[in-house]
Design a protein around this motif. Structure first.
Motif, PDB file in Angstrom:
ATOM      1  N   ARG A  19      -3.800  -2.914 -11.235  1.00  0.00           N
ATOM      2  CA  ARG A  19      -2.492  -3.106 -11.875  1.00  0.00           C
ATOM      3  C   ARG A  19      -1.359  -2.671 -10.935  1.00  0.00           C
ATOM      4  O   ARG A  19      -0.358  -3.369 -10.777  1.00  0.00           O
ATOM      5  CB  ARG A  19      -2.469  -2.309 -13.184  1.00  0.00           C
ATOM      6  CG  ARG A  19      -1.314  -2.554 -14.079  1.00  0.00           C
ATOM      7  CD  ARG A  19      -1.411  -1.828 -15.425  1.00  0.00           C
ATOM      8  NE  ARG A  19      -2.379  -0.747 -15.514  1.00  0.00           N
ATOM      9  CZ  ARG A  19      -3.560  -0.821 -16.152  1.00  0.00           C
ATOM     10  NH1 ARG A  19      -3.909  -1.920 -16.756  1.00  0.00           N
ATOM     11  NH2 ARG A  19      -4.366   0.211 -16.203  1.00  0.00           N
ATOM     12  N   ILE A  20      -1.525  -1.532 -10.282  1.00  0.00           N
ATOM     13  CA  ILE A  20      -0.516  -1.027  -9.348  1.00  0.00           C
ATOM     14  C   ILE A  20      -0.388  -1.961  -8.149  1.00  0.00           C
ATOM     15  O   ILE A  20       0.721  -2.249  -7.688  1.00  0.00           O
ATOM     16  CB  ILE A  20      -0.863   0.403  -8.902  1.00  0.00           C
ATOM     17  CG1 ILE A  20      -0.676   1.352 -10.081  1.00  0.00           C
ATOM     18  CG2 ILE A  20      -0.018   0.831  -7.713  1.00  0.00           C
ATOM     19  CD1 ILE A  20      -1.239   2.729  -9.852  1.00  0.00           C
ATOM     20  N   ALA A  21      -1.504  -2.450  -7.637  1.00  0.00           N
ATOM     21  CA  ALA A  21      -1.471  -3.364  -6.495  1.00  0.00           C
ATOM     22  C   ALA A  21      -0.697  -4.637  -6.839  1.00  0.00           C
ATOM     23  O   ALA A  21       0.083  -5.132  -6.019  1.00  0.00           O
ATOM     24  CB  ALA A  21      -2.892  -3.705  -6.043  1.00  0.00           C
ATOM     25  N   LEU A  22      -0.893  -5.160  -8.039  1.00  0.00           N
ATOM     26  CA  LEU A  22      -0.147  -6.349  -8.461  1.00  0.00           C
ATOM     27  C   LEU A  22       1.350  -6.065  -8.539  1.00  0.00           C
ATOM     28  O   LEU A  22       2.171  -6.862  -8.090  1.00  0.00           O
ATOM     29  CB  LEU A  22      -0.652  -6.839  -9.823  1.00  0.00           C
ATOM     30  CG  LEU A  22      -2.018  -7.497  -9.847  1.00  0.00           C
ATOM     31  CD1 LEU A  22      -2.440  -7.772 -11.283  1.00  0.00           C
ATOM     32  CD2 LEU A  22      -2.030  -8.763  -9.019  1.00  0.00           C
ATOM     33  N   MET A  27       6.804  -6.545  -6.085  1.00  0.00           N
ATOM     34  CA  MET A  27       8.052  -5.895  -5.673  1.00  0.00           C
ATOM     35  C   MET A  27       8.298  -5.966  -4.167  1.00  0.00           C
ATOM     36  O   MET A  27       9.430  -6.146  -3.737  1.00  0.00           O
ATOM     37  CB  MET A  27       8.054  -4.443  -6.132  1.00  0.00           C
ATOM     38  CG  MET A  27       8.109  -4.303  -7.649  1.00  0.00           C
ATOM     39  SD  MET A  27       8.161  -2.608  -8.177  1.00  0.00           S
ATOM     40  CE  MET A  27       9.853  -2.230  -7.738  1.00  0.00           C
ATOM     41  N   SER A  28       7.252  -5.834  -3.359  1.00  0.00           N
ATOM     42  CA  SER A  28       7.438  -5.733  -1.913  1.00  0.00           C
ATOM     43  C   SER A  28       7.188  -7.046  -1.174  1.00  0.00           C
ATOM     44  O   SER A  28       7.685  -7.228  -0.067  1.00  0.00           O
ATOM     45  CB  SER A  28       6.511  -4.662  -1.334  1.00  0.00           C
ATOM     46  OG  SER A  28       5.157  -5.101  -1.358  1.00  0.00           O
ATOM     47  N   ARG A  45      -7.926   3.705  -4.217  1.00  0.00           N
ATOM     48  CA  ARG A  45      -6.511   3.889  -3.914  1.00  0.00           C
ATOM     49  C   ARG A  45      -5.928   2.568  -3.470  1.00  0.00           C
ATOM     50  O   ARG A  45      -6.651   1.651  -3.074  1.00  0.00           O
ATOM     51  CB  ARG A  45      -6.282   4.975  -2.873  1.00  0.00           C
ATOM     52  CG  ARG A  45      -6.742   4.650  -1.490  1.00  0.00           C
ATOM     53  CD  ARG A  45      -6.477   5.835  -0.548  1.00  0.00           C
ATOM     54  NE  ARG A  45      -6.884   5.506   0.792  1.00  0.00           N
ATOM     55  CZ  ARG A  45      -6.122   4.903   1.689  1.00  0.00           C
ATOM     56  NH1 ARG A  45      -4.885   4.567   1.384  1.00  0.00           N
ATOM     57  NH2 ARG A  45      -6.574   4.621   2.895  1.00  0.00           N
ATOM     58  N   VAL A  46      -4.600   2.465  -3.533  1.00  0.00           N
ATOM     59  CA  VAL A  46      -3.877   1.249  -3.159  1.00  0.00           C
ATOM     60  C   VAL A  46      -3.124   1.530  -1.870  1.00  0.00           C
ATOM     61  O   VAL A  46      -2.509   2.579  -1.705  1.00  0.00           O
ATOM     62  CB  VAL A  46      -2.890   0.838  -4.271  1.00  0.00           C
ATOM     63  CG1 VAL A  46      -2.117  -0.419  -3.875  1.00  0.00           C
ATOM     64  CG2 VAL A  46      -3.620   0.632  -5.582  1.00  0.00           C
ATOM     65  N   THR A  47      -3.179   0.574  -0.951  1.00  0.00           N
ATOM     66  CA  THR A  47      -2.509   0.727   0.329  1.00  0.00           C
ATOM     67  C   THR A  47      -2.088  -0.634   0.862  1.00  0.00           C
ATOM     68  O   THR A  47      -2.603  -1.662   0.430  1.00  0.00           O
ATOM     69  CB  THR A  47      -3.437   1.438   1.348  1.00  0.00           C
ATOM     70  OG1 THR A  47      -2.749   1.609   2.582  1.00  0.00           O
ATOM     71  CG2 THR A  47      -4.707   0.653   1.589  1.00  0.00           C
ATOM     72  N   THR A  48      -1.144  -0.625   1.805  1.00  0.00           N
ATOM     73  CA  THR A  48      -0.746  -1.870   2.472  1.00  0.00           C
ATOM     74  C   THR A  48      -1.524  -2.066   3.763  1.00  0.00           C
ATOM     75  O   THR A  48      -1.386  -3.096   4.409  1.00  0.00           O
ATOM     76  CB  THR A  48       0.757  -1.857   2.800  1.00  0.00           C
ATOM     77  OG1 THR A  48       1.041  -0.716   3.605  1.00  0.00           O
ATOM     78  CG2 THR A  48       1.588  -1.840   1.539  1.00  0.00           C
TER      79      THR A  48
END
Length: 62
Positions: A19-22, A27-28, A45-48
């Motif tokens: 959900r956070i990754a979406l 946004m970015s 975890r979520v990362t770029t």
């Protein structure tokens, strides 16, 4: 080590990271990666950035 609290399990779980990754992708505009860390305190975890050698890619939101 003690058992994780239900809240921590929910916050660090795959569904929440997805959900956070979406949200972050929207946004970015940058690709987001959900990685499996192998750490029981923070299993995902979520990362770029692409996963490090000690992590496994679970999902890429492009």
């Amino acid at each position: 080590m003690s058992t994780l609290s239900p809240l921590r399990s929910r916050l660090a779980g795959f569904e929440n990271c997805y959900r956070i990754a979406l949200q972050r992708r929207t946004m970015s505009g940058r690709d987001q990666f959900v990685v499996r860390t192998g750490n029981p305190i923070q299993p995902f975890r979520v990362t770029t950035r692409r996963p490090r050698t000690d992590e496994n890619l679970a999902l890429r939101v492009a």
